[in-house]
Design an enzyme around this catalytic site. Structure first.
Site, PDB file in Angstrom:
ATOM      1  N   GLU A 170       0.832  -1.213   0.000  1.00 35.10           N
ATOM      2  CA  GLU A 170       0.000   0.000   0.000  1.00 35.10           C
ATOM      3  C   GLU A 170       0.864   1.260   0.000  1.00 35.10           C
ATOM      4  O   GLU A 170       0.794   2.094   0.911  1.00 35.10           O
ATOM      5  CB  GLU A 170      -0.942   0.005   1.208  1.00 35.10           C
ATOM      6  CG  GLU A 170      -1.891  -1.177   1.198  1.00 35.10           C
ATOM      7  CD  GLU A 170      -3.000  -1.114   2.248  1.00 35.10           C
ATOM      8  OE1 GLU A 170      -4.068  -1.658   1.999  1.00 35.10           O
ATOM      9  OE2 GLU A 170      -2.781  -0.511   3.318  1.00 35.10           O
ATOM     10  N   GLU A 362      -5.478  -8.241  -1.360  1.00 39.20           N
ATOM     11  CA  GLU A 362      -6.158  -8.117  -0.057  1.00 39.20           C
ATOM     12  C   GLU A 362      -7.611  -7.784  -0.294  1.00 39.20           C
ATOM     13  O   GLU A 362      -7.926  -6.872  -1.073  1.00 39.20           O
ATOM     14  CB  GLU A 362      -5.561  -6.971   0.783  1.00 39.20           C
ATOM     15  CG  GLU A 362      -4.239  -7.277   1.404  1.00 39.20           C
ATOM     16  CD  GLU A 362      -3.776  -6.188   2.357  1.00 39.20           C
ATOM     17  OE1 GLU A 362      -4.618  -5.549   3.019  1.00 39.20           O
ATOM     18  OE2 GLU A 362      -2.560  -5.969   2.429  1.00 39.20           O
TER      19      GLU A 362
END
Ligand code: BG6
Length: 469
Positions: A170, A362
């Protein structure tokens, strides 16, 4: 359902959220070891006993049992990260820690024993603490060199054992959670935008460098970036909302644009100009980024959010970043709004923009679970809510594949319960496998298959045919 034959079904974790063993076998302290409240509280001076991550779910000692359970579900891929401080305890050490290297050798061998391909995040919110304290993390240009040394070491060691690599988890979250994401000790409110974008630049250079080195050392490997995706919708069709939304999306798309196109976009140069943001770059760094774009784009997806020009619009919670609340969506117990169609939207949007294969690394529902008798002398969790969440999202992945989007695979977040990143709780469970550990530190650490365990096994065995539209 349209899932390709070689679709990579699996699950994902990160070292710091499951391994525990925070000071064993030569591991150095990392920033998570001093973040007992996640991003909800101040870091501590030293690791403290209330920090759930110090023990995690004891994956470090129990990985064989856990990988066996993943294999039982039929996983094709298992995403985890390498804890940087197991390999380089301080981050700037001259020599790596052999015991740390050996642990991942053993873990990857265990995966391969069952035909599970490891998917490895090189840096997942676990900067060695020394790099945070001495250099202020990724604010410092020096981190590029330390990261390069670490990357060369793990590529040399795991070449032929790991095919799929992600450079930074991320990467866009550094703007919102500078300590967790970037090892930056200066509190967020004291950082200027120039500081933050300088740190972004350093990570982006390091990411391009890892891609270059990876391609040179492992021609068969696929190197990807990893982005926190949170599609932003306009709250209304008011053109002011549309432009506000476009600008919000730009700030996230910037990271994918850098990895897929390799150059600072015009909208970002304008944003820098208008906000007095000045960063240092060199022609060599810019060329490196232009010449070394990623093989694929991976991302997390949990929520969508809205944007509005109306400052009074109701706020909504998101994964690390927020926005305005969408009146059409329900939310999880932690306030994250649930939007399965947003995943189809993101997949289409990202592919149309970047024309690279995509990997959902995810997705999942953090929820409170109740362990009950399974009627056969054992225990289980009847997590129909989790099954519904995952089913509905996977149906939308199928829709995107029908739309023509090349999707490499799907790894659910926290395939086994682990410690939350944002809140540092174990009560926020994502797994197919329940772990008997609680936020007061109690629990046997025993593992139990939840109802969703059997559901996911069927999904994988049928290559998505068992999903309910
Ligand atoms: C992502 C992170 O932000 O979301 C994970 O990559 C994290 O590390 C996951 O655990 C879920 O968020 P949380 O805060 O519920 O753990």
């Amino acid at each position: 359902m349209a899932f390709p034959k070689d679709f990579l079904w699996g699950g994902a974790v990160a070292a710091n959220q499951c391994e525990g063993a925070y000071n064993e076998d030569g591991k150095g302290i990392d920033i998570q070891d001093i973040m007992p409240r996640g991003i909800k509280g101040a870091p501590t001076a030293e690791p403290t006993a209330d920090n759930m991550k110090l023990v995690g779910i004891d994956f470090y000692h129990r990985y064989k049992e856990d990988v066996k359970l993943f294999a039982e579900m039929g996983f094709k891929v298992f995403r985890t990260s390498i804890a940087w401080s197991r390999i380089y305890p301080h981050g700037d050490d001259a020599e790596p820690n052999e015991k740390g290297l050996q642990f991942y050798d053993d873990l990857f061998a265990e995966c391969h024993k069952y035909g599970i391909e490891p998917l490895v995040t090189i840096s997942h919110y676990e900067t060695p603490l020394h790099l945070a304290k001495k250099y202020n993390g990724w604010i410092s240009h020096d981190l590029i060199g330390f990261y390069e040394r670490y990357v060369r070491t793990i590529f040399t060691r795991y070449k032929g054992k790991v095919k799929y690599w992600l450079t930074f988890n991320e990467i866009n979250s550094i703007l919102h959670a500078p300590l967790m994401s970037g090892g930056i000790m200066t509190p967020r409110e004291e950082l200027s935008l120039s500081d933050l974008y300088q740190a972004c630049h350093h990570e982006l250079v390091a990411s391009a460098l890892a891609t270059k080195i990876g391609h040179e050392m492992m021609p068969e490997a696929k190197i990807g970036c990893m982005i926190l995706s949170m599609p932003t919708y306009p709250l209304t069709p008011n053109p002011d909302d549309i432009i506000k939304t476009m600008l919000a999306n730009n700030l996230n798309d910037f990271f994918g644009d850098m990895h897929a196109r390799g150059e600072y976009p015009g909208y970002m140069k304008r944003y820098f100009r208008e906000n007095g943001i000045e960063i240092k770059t060199t022609p060599e760094e810019l060329a490196l980024m232009k010449e070394n774009t990623v093989d694929f784009i991976s991302f997390s997806y949990y929520v969508s959010i809205c944007e509005s020009a109306d400052a009074k619009a109701e706020k909504g919670a998101g994964n690390l970043m927020g926005g305005k609340r969408n009146p059409y969506l329900k939310e999880s117990e932690w306030g994250w709004q649930i939007d399965p169609q947003g995943l189809r939207f993101v997949l289409n949007r990202f592919y149309n923009r970047w024309q690279k294969p995509l990997f959902i690394v995810e997705n999942g529902l953090g929820a409170k679970d109740e362990l009950v008798d399974d009627g056969k002398g054992g225990k289980t969790v009847n997590d129909d809510y989790r099954i519904a969440y995952l089913n509905d999202h996977l149906v939308q992945v199928g829709e995107a594949i029908e739309d023509g989007v090349p999707v490499m695979g799907y790894t659910t977040w926290g395939c086994i319960d682990l410690v939350s990143a944002s809140t540092a709780q174990l009560a926020k469970r994502y797994g197919f496998i329940y772990v008997d550990r609680h936020d007061d530190g109690s629990g046997t650490l025993a593992r139990y298959r939840k109802k969703s365990f059997w559901w996911y096994k069927d999904v994988i065995a049928s290559n998505g045919e068992s999903l309910k539209k």
